[in-house]
Design an enzyme around this catalytic site. Structure first.
Site, PDB file in Angstrom:
ATOM      1  N   ASP A  65       1.852  -5.418   4.259  1.00 33.61           N
ATOM      2  CA  ASP A  65       1.882  -6.776   3.707  1.00 33.61           C
ATOM      3  C   ASP A  65       3.056  -7.508   4.345  1.00 33.61           C
ATOM      4  O   ASP A  65       4.218  -7.292   3.975  1.00 33.61           O
ATOM      5  CB  ASP A  65       2.052  -6.745   2.182  1.00 33.61           C
ATOM      6  CG  ASP A  65       0.806  -6.256   1.468  1.00 33.61           C
ATOM      7  OD1 ASP A  65      -0.292  -6.728   1.800  1.00 33.61           O
ATOM      8  OD2 ASP A  65       0.928  -5.392   0.573  1.00 33.61           O
ATOM      9  N   ARG A  73       7.516  -6.952   4.344  1.00 35.88           N
ATOM     10  CA  ARG A  73       8.042  -5.583   4.241  1.00 35.88           C
ATOM     11  C   ARG A  73       9.063  -5.263   5.321  1.00 35.88           C
ATOM     12  O   ARG A  73       9.985  -4.504   5.090  1.00 35.88           O
ATOM     13  CB  ARG A  73       6.893  -4.579   4.305  1.00 35.88           C
ATOM     14  CG  ARG A  73       5.777  -4.804   3.302  1.00 35.88           C
ATOM     15  CD  ARG A  73       6.256  -4.879   1.877  1.00 35.88           C
ATOM     16  NE  ARG A  73       5.130  -4.972   0.946  1.00 35.88           N
ATOM     17  CZ  ARG A  73       5.224  -5.428  -0.290  1.00 35.88           C
ATOM     18  NH1 ARG A  73       6.400  -5.854  -0.744  1.00 35.88           N
ATOM     19  NH2 ARG A  73       4.157  -5.471  -1.078  1.00 35.88           N
ATOM     20  N   ARG A 139       3.636 -17.752  -2.552  1.00 41.63           N
ATOM     21  CA  ARG A 139       2.825 -17.033  -1.552  1.00 41.63           C
ATOM     22  C   ARG A 139       1.609 -17.874  -1.160  1.00 41.63           C
ATOM     23  O   ARG A 139       0.995 -17.632  -0.118  1.00 41.63           O
ATOM     24  CB  ARG A 139       2.351 -15.696  -2.116  1.00 41.63           C
ATOM     25  CG  ARG A 139       3.464 -14.718  -2.432  1.00 41.63           C
ATOM     26  CD  ARG A 139       2.969 -13.564  -3.282  1.00 41.63           C
ATOM     27  NE  ARG A 139       2.001 -12.726  -2.573  1.00 41.63           N
ATOM     28  CZ  ARG A 139       1.284 -11.771  -3.165  1.00 41.63           C
ATOM     29  NH1 ARG A 139       1.398 -11.549  -4.474  1.00 41.63           N
ATOM     30  NH2 ARG A 139       0.441 -11.046  -2.451  1.00 41.63           N
ATOM     31  N   LYS A 169      -7.134 -12.848   0.462  1.00 42.54           N
ATOM     32  CA  LYS A 169      -6.922 -12.281  -0.868  1.00 42.54           C
ATOM     33  C   LYS A 169      -6.423 -13.377  -1.812  1.00 42.54           C
ATOM     34  O   LYS A 169      -5.882 -14.380  -1.333  1.00 42.54           O
ATOM     35  CB  LYS A 169      -5.954 -11.098  -0.809  1.00 42.54           C
ATOM     36  CG  LYS A 169      -4.553 -11.421  -0.243  1.00 42.54           C
ATOM     37  CD  LYS A 169      -3.735 -10.156  -0.044  1.00 42.54           C
ATOM     38  CE  LYS A 169      -2.312 -10.493   0.339  1.00 42.54           C
ATOM     39  NZ  LYS A 169      -1.508  -9.302   0.638  1.00 42.54           N
ATOM     40  N   HIS A 170      -6.701 -13.290  -3.106  1.00 41.30           N
ATOM     41  CA  HIS A 170      -7.329 -12.210  -3.860  1.00 41.30           C
ATOM     42  C   HIS A 170      -8.597 -12.789  -4.489  1.00 41.30           C
ATOM     43  O   HIS A 170      -8.524 -13.562  -5.446  1.00 41.30           O
ATOM     44  CB  HIS A 170      -6.405 -11.686  -4.935  1.00 41.30           C
ATOM     45  CG  HIS A 170      -5.053 -11.237  -4.412  1.00 41.30           C
ATOM     46  ND1 HIS A 170      -4.007 -12.130  -4.172  1.00 41.30           N
ATOM     47  CD2 HIS A 170      -4.583 -10.008  -4.057  1.00 41.30           C
ATOM     48  CE1 HIS A 170      -2.960 -11.445  -3.737  1.00 41.30           C
ATOM     49  NE2 HIS A 170      -3.272 -10.163  -3.654  1.00 41.30           N
ATOM     50  N   HIS A 182      -0.053  -6.367 -11.176  1.00 43.75           N
ATOM     51  CA  HIS A 182       0.665  -5.121 -10.925  1.00 43.75           C
ATOM     52  C   HIS A 182       1.120  -4.502 -12.245  1.00 43.75           C
ATOM     53  O   HIS A 182       1.247  -3.276 -12.352  1.00 43.75           O
ATOM     54  CB  HIS A 182       1.902  -5.366 -10.055  1.00 43.75           C
ATOM     55  CG  HIS A 182       1.588  -5.786  -8.660  1.00 43.75           C
ATOM     56  ND1 HIS A 182       1.321  -7.092  -8.313  1.00 43.75           N
ATOM     57  CD2 HIS A 182       1.501  -5.066  -7.515  1.00 43.75           C
ATOM     58  CE1 HIS A 182       1.085  -7.154  -7.008  1.00 43.75           C
ATOM     59  NE2 HIS A 182       1.188  -5.946  -6.502  1.00 43.75           N
ATOM     60  N   ASP A 252      -7.899  -3.846  -4.160  1.00 45.32           N
ATOM     61  CA  ASP A 252      -6.455  -3.925  -4.312  1.00 45.32           C
ATOM     62  C   ASP A 252      -6.008  -2.541  -4.795  1.00 45.32           C
ATOM     63  O   ASP A 252      -6.826  -1.668  -5.105  1.00 45.32           O
ATOM     64  CB  ASP A 252      -6.073  -5.041  -5.298  1.00 45.32           C
ATOM     65  CG  ASP A 252      -4.693  -5.629  -5.003  1.00 45.32           C
ATOM     66  OD1 ASP A 252      -3.911  -4.973  -4.277  1.00 45.32           O
ATOM     67  OD2 ASP A 252      -4.381  -6.727  -5.501  1.00 45.32           O
TER      68      ASP A 252
END
Length: 337
Positions: A65, A73, A139, A169-170, A182, A252
């Protein structure tokens, strides 16, 4: 005996591939690997890690990601990418310039990864920003579907110029719910017509440009009492049949709280694959990933779109003048508030 299909994407614990992980990578049920910040020290170490992975499983799909902003990351040694909302703010002032900027940043992001033999960054985010989501937020490119389509389409073009497949996504849109999937199971109670009129539009408009799509761990309760990632309605009826999407559907992460209601890891994997996913992700839980591999070894699935088709096809390196312009743009947009 029929062969085991490579339908799981898993992760690694550290900076090198351990002996235990070599066994996981060679398992025929493993088809993909996703990298996280814990797997990155510097570019040299990352290049060596990828080399180790390819030595064990040359054809494996390697993902990360690397959206930009707070979801990037790999940072030190890479260009710090702005959150995509910065492009949205630019679009409000200068639409044509923002679209060109989106293409430039998409190419820069993808080039930095494909140069290290990393295939996929799970991007772009196509969720609309309603100003309420705790996990989407900046995002998202924009809260307006037309602006989202223009910016995301250009970003995809930039990724493609660097030889990288794009994953939207998503699906069908995570931006309206407040909860973070999450940590809990979000429920979006809006009527289907309202979702179709806004959130679904970027996915419909870009379905033929996308190579992959990742559904949301969100229940759209006016439609059915099941998350999109475990729903034949969303994945088969809407995405495949009505929208004509022919790419790879990635679940996911099955470790997320939004997936827990289906059962244990094998039950989550079964639900996702039977609903229409082509590859399932099990991250940050080694025991869960091993359970999925055991399940895949004992259960046969067919008809999945091979995720191996998303392997990167690196083009000519990004021109130095273009790279410098993209780097300066990223810095300018990151500073812009």
């Amino acid at each position: 005996m029929p062969s085991v299909s490579p339908l799981l994407m898993l992760d690694l614990e550290g900076l090198q591939v351990s002996d235990v992980e070599k066994d996981l990578l060679t398992h025929p049920g493993t088809g993909g690997l996703i990298l996280f910040t814990r797997n990155y020290q510097d570019r040299q170490q990352l290049a060596e890690l990828v080399r180790q992975i390819r030595a064990v499983r040359p054809e494996i799909l390697i993902a990360v990601d690397q959206e930009g902003g707070r979801v990037q990351r790999f940072r030190d040694g890479f260009v710090r990418l702005p959150p995509m909302a910065a492009l949205g703010r630019r679009y409000d002032q200068a639409p044509q310039a923002a679209v060109a900027d989106a293409a430039l940043l998409g190419e820069l992001m993808a080039s930095e990864l494909t140069e290290l033999d990393i295939d996929v960054s799970f991007a772009p985010v196509l969720d609309l920003d309603y100003g309420t989501s705790t996990v989407i937020g900046d995002r998202s490119f924009h809260g307006d579907a037309d602006a989202m389509i223009a910016l995301a389409s250009a970003f995809i073009d930039g990724m493609s110029a660097a030889g990288m497949a794009a994953t939207g996504k998503h699906f069908p849109g995570h931006g309206h719910v407040v909860a973070d999937s999450h940590l809990e199971l979000p429920v979006d109670p809006r009527p289907l017509a309202e979702i179709e009129a806004a959130d679904l539009r970027p996915f419909v408009a870009l379905a033929q440009k996308l190579d992959g799509i990742m559904p949301a761990h969100v229940i759209y309760s006016a439609v059915e009492n099941q998350t999109a990632g475990f729903s034949r309605y969303w994945l088969q009826t809407r995405l495949r049949e009505q929208m004509g999407f022919r790419g790879v559907i990635f679940s996911d992460d099955l470790s997320m709280a939004g997936a827990h209601g289906v059962g244990d890891y094998p039950e989550r994997a079964r639900a996702a694959l039977e609903a229409g996913c082509d590859m399932v992700l099990a991250c940050n839980n080694r025991a869960g990933a091993e359970q999925v591999l055991d399940f895949l070894a004992a259960t046969r699935f067919s008809g999945q779109v091979p995720a191996s088709g998303l392997r990167a096809r690196p083009r000519r390196p990004m021109e130095n003048t273009k790279r410098r312009a993209a780097t300066e743009l990223a810095a300018a947009l990151t500073e812009l508030r």
